[in-house]
Every structure is written in structure tokens, then in C-alpha cells.
Motif scaffolding. Structure first.
Motif, mmCIF file in Angstrom:
data_model
loop_
_atom_site.group_PDB
_atom_site.id
_atom_site.type_symbol
_atom_site.label_atom_id
_atom_site.label_comp_id
_atom_site.label_asym_id
_atom_site.label_seq_id
_atom_site.Cartn_x
_atom_site.Cartn_y
_atom_site.Cartn_z
ATOM 1 N N ALA A 252 0.843 -1.194 0.000
ATOM 2 C CA ALA A 252 0.000 0.000 0.000
ATOM 3 C C ALA A 252 0.879 1.245 0.000
ATOM 4 O O ALA A 252 1.966 1.254 0.595
ATOM 5 N N ALA B 138 -2.263 7.853 -0.953
ATOM 6 C CA ALA B 138 -3.067 8.242 -2.112
ATOM 7 C C ALA B 138 -2.341 9.259 -2.981
ATOM 8 O O ALA B 138 -2.552 9.330 -4.200
ATOM 9 N N SER C 215 0.852 9.254 -3.557
ATOM 10 C CA SER C 215 2.111 8.674 -4.021
ATOM 11 C C SER C 215 2.284 8.820 -5.534
ATOM 12 O O SER C 215 1.314 8.732 -6.292
ATOM 13 N N ASP D 11 1.705 4.923 -9.269
ATOM 14 C CA ASP D 11 0.329 4.581 -9.648
ATOM 15 C C ASP D 11 0.140 3.082 -9.816
ATOM 16 O O ASP D 11 -0.978 2.581 -9.678
ATOM 17 N N THR D 12 1.216 2.371 -10.120
ATOM 18 C CA THR D 12 1.137 0.940 -10.369
ATOM 19 C C THR D 12 2.255 0.219 -9.631
ATOM 20 O O THR D 12 3.223 0.838 -9.179
ATOM 21 N N ALA E 180 -8.141 1.974 1.953
ATOM 22 C CA ALA E 180 -8.111 2.045 0.491
ATOM 23 C C ALA E 180 -9.484 2.425 -0.049
ATOM 24 O O ALA E 180 -9.606 3.223 -0.988
ATOM 25 N N GLN E 181 -10.528 1.870 0.559
ATOM 26 C CA GLN E 181 -11.884 2.208 0.128
ATOM 27 C C GLN E 181 -12.229 3.658 0.455
ATOM 28 O O GLN E 181 -13.007 4.293 -0.269
ATOM 29 N N GLY F 118 -10.045 5.996 0.316
ATOM 30 C CA GLY F 118 -9.246 6.818 -0.581
ATOM 31 C C GLY F 118 -8.031 7.455 0.029
ATOM 32 O O GLY F 118 -7.396 8.315 -0.594
ATOM 33 N N ARG G 186 -3.545 3.675 -1.429
ATOM 34 C CA ARG G 186 -3.782 2.937 -2.667
ATOM 35 C C ARG G 186 -3.076 1.595 -2.573
ATOM 36 O O ARG G 186 -1.896 1.533 -2.215
ATOM 37 N N LEU H 127 -1.379 -1.477 -4.351
ATOM 38 C CA LEU H 127 -0.740 -1.716 -5.646
ATOM 39 C C LEU H 127 -0.724 -3.188 -6.043
ATOM 40 O O LEU H 127 -0.739 -3.506 -7.233
ATOM 41 N N PHE I 281 -11.209 -5.235 -4.989
ATOM 42 C CA PHE I 281 -10.238 -4.443 -5.756
ATOM 43 C C PHE I 281 -9.860 -5.216 -7.023
ATOM 44 O O PHE I 281 -8.724 -5.681 -7.163
ATOM 45 N N VAL J 274 -6.576 -4.525 -8.916
ATOM 46 C CA VAL J 274 -5.284 -4.684 -8.243
ATOM 47 C C VAL J 274 -4.723 -6.061 -8.561
ATOM 48 O O VAL J 274 -5.349 -7.078 -8.246
#
Length: 316
Positions: free
Chosen positions: A125, A128, A130, A133-134, A207-208, A210, A213, A215, A226, A229
Motif C-alpha cells: 500500500a 493516495a 504517491s 500509480d502501479t 483504500a476504500q 481513498g 492505494r 498496488l 479491488f 489490483v
């Protein structure tokens, strides 16, 4: 004589399945939680006891907390208990690692797995905000310089999931151990850490919401909550599954009949819709793996984690 309890589920037309055990249980079953009240193992154990006690008649599953030594006090108590089926351990992956990491006086062979009721896969994790993005962004950055990762503590399964990534794909991390999840969350959300190795059960709600995130998830399938993910394996991280497991175990020497009875009891609990909803509301994924499947899970985890402990000089 056999004392029977109905272990059935209503499926449309009626009740199915029943299990008997010879003169068992004749008294309350002590479910030992080797951690303080309020934690994940305690919460899930109390939800299980509440559901199980609907099916046990005059006897009950009674939760007792025996905290200390990162689980060692309660685990050792069960390892040395009378193997009569009346002392059950709320077992976690720490039973595998505590003998190596902390010199616990028992071994995994001192317990018989009954069934697993929850698997909490590891996730990576990040905040948000960061730039990652992936998971590919994350790995690329870690290949350049070690990332700062929040973990529950050195020697925990979360810390060792990072060490496993170092072994499998060569990326390095600086670890930021914290006293509790709240402190870890503050470090991540506040941007003091690049990310965290967390169990899905704790990461999910944030994560829900927000604030973080996710990954990648170290499970054998994507999480339904998710779906975008990827798993660790899909991401090329070389780790099929890395999960904190929670289940029941009994002292070595406990009769096969008692183990079967307890395993079927947990199966009945799992099939209880109200229990499943309460687990979901508490942030846990209810599952069920019988004694054989639970043993396979323990063996797989042991095969992964023991070399990591030894190779990194963490063994006592």
C-alpha cells in the motif's frame, strides 16, 4: 454413547449434515487467544464463539486471552495443555516464526491444525498522493533506491514479506517498525513512508476511503473488492501467496474424533450468513479450510519463511 450436535445449514428445503463425537464435548471449550483483547485474532475469535455457541447446546466456546511475548505465552499454554479437545488455540502464523525468532519453547509440530477461518493476504500500500500509480512504478523506484516501508515490527510476517521480495526480485527496502497499525497508517498517510506492507484486512477500509492505494495483493486470486489490483504473481514478484492465516489448532495427541468435531463446527460457523456478514463488517474475509488444507497452508508458509529468517540472521 455418542453426544450429537446438529451441524447443518438450511439450503432451500431443509437441514443437512450432522456430526457426532463420542462423549464430546461434555464441558466448555477454552478458545485461547494468545493476544490482548481488541486485536484481529480476539475480534474474530469472539465472532466465531458467538456463532458456534448456537450449535453446542449446553456447552460453550469460551474465549480467554493469554497475552504475552508476542503470542508465546498463550501458544505455549496450549502446547502443554491436556490434549482432550477442551483447549483450542486461536492459531496464527506466529506459531511458525516464534520458535525461530524469539526462542519459543514449542514447535509447530506440537499442534494439530483443526481448520483455517481467515486468510489475510499481504498487500503493498502507498499513500493516495504517491507518485507510484502501479506496482511497476513501485518496483522501478525500488530498483533505483531502497524505499521506506512501514511495518508492524522487525521479524513480523509483514517485515519478512519485504525480505521475500528482496530474495525473489532483488529490490531493497528501509523498514520503519511501528508500535501499532495507527502509527503505521499515520506514517503512510502523512507521507513519512513511501508505503507499507500490510494485511488486506487492515488496508481495505483505508483504500476504500481513498487515503491509501493498494498496488498488489499476495493472494492466489485478485480480491473482489479491488478487481483492478494485480496479485504479486501477476506482477512478476515471484511470490504466489503470502498471507497471515488464522485458524484453530489443538495440542498434539488430541483425538481424531475431537479434531473432526471441531473442524466441522468451524465449517458450520462459516456457513452461517450472519457470521459472514459480521466478519465482513469487521473487515475480515470469512473462509474455511479443513484440517488437511490448513496443514498444507502452514507447510507452504513454513517453507517460505524459515529460509528467510535464516538467510537474514534473524534466528535466535
Amino acid at each position: 454413547m455418542y453426544k450429537s450436535i446438529v451441524l447443518g445449514v438450511v439450503l432451500g428445503s431443509g437441514l443437512i449434515s450432522s456430526v457426532s463425537a463420542q462423549d464430546y464435548p461434555m464441558k466448555n471449550i477454552d478458545l485461547v487467544v494468545p493476544f490482548a483483547p481488541g486485536g484481529s485474532v480476539d475480534v474474530t475469535s469472539r465472532l466465531i464463539a458467538e456463532a458456534a455457541n448456537q450449535y453446542l447446546g449446553d456447552v460453550k466456546v469460551v474465549v480467554s486471552n493469554r497475552a504475552g511475548g508476542g503470542g508465546i505465552v498463550g501458544q505455549n499454554f496450549v502446547a502443554n495443555a491436556n490434549p482432550d479437545g477442551y483447549t483450542v488455540l486461536a492459531m496464527t502464523s506466529s506459531v511458525v516464526t516464534n520458535p525461530q525468532l524469539k526462542g519459543a519453547p514449542y514447535s509447530i509440530e506440537d499442534f494439530i491444525p483443526v481448520a483455517a477461518y481467515n486468510l489475510d493476504p499481504e498487500v503493498i500500500a502507498v499513500p493516495a498522493s504517491s507518485p507510484f500509480d502501479t506496482i511497476e512504478d513501485f518496483v522501478a523506484a525500488a530498483e533505483e533506491d531502497p524505499l521506506n516501508m512501514a511495518v508492524a515490527g522487525i521479524g513480523t510476517s509483514h517485515h519478512m514479506s519485504g525480505l521475500a521480495l528482496t530474495s525473489s526480485v532483488g529490490i531493497e527496502f528501509n523498514y520503519m517498525p511501528a508500535q501499532g497499525f495507527g502509527e503505521q497508517l499515520q506514517a503512510v498517510v502523512g507521507g513519512h513512508a513511501d508505503g507499507a506492507f500490510w494485511p488486506m484486512g487492515e488496508a481495505m477500509v483505508h483504500a476504500q476511503a481513498g487515503t491509501v492505494r493498494i498496488l498488489a495483493v499476495a493472494s492466489d486470486a485478485r480480491d473482489a473488492n479491488f478487481p483492478d489490483v494485480p496479485t504479486f504473481e501477476e506482477s512478476g514478484l515471484g511470490i504466489p501467496v503470502w498471507a497471515t492465516f488464522r485458524g484453530w489448532a489443538v495440542p498434539r495427541g488430541t483425538s481424531e474424533e475431537s479434531v473432526t468435531f471441531l473442524s466441522e463446527l468451524l465449517k458450520q460457523v462459516y456457513e452461517d450468513e450472519k457470521y459472514q456478514q459480521k466478519m465482513t463488517d469487521a473487515g475480515f474475509d470469512a473462509t474455511y479450510r479443513d484440517a488437511t488444507s490448513f496443514q498444507s497452508l502452514i507447510t507452504s508458509y513454513t517453507d517460505q519463511v524459515v529460509p528467510i529468517i535464516e538467510d537474514n540472521g534473524l534466528a535466535r
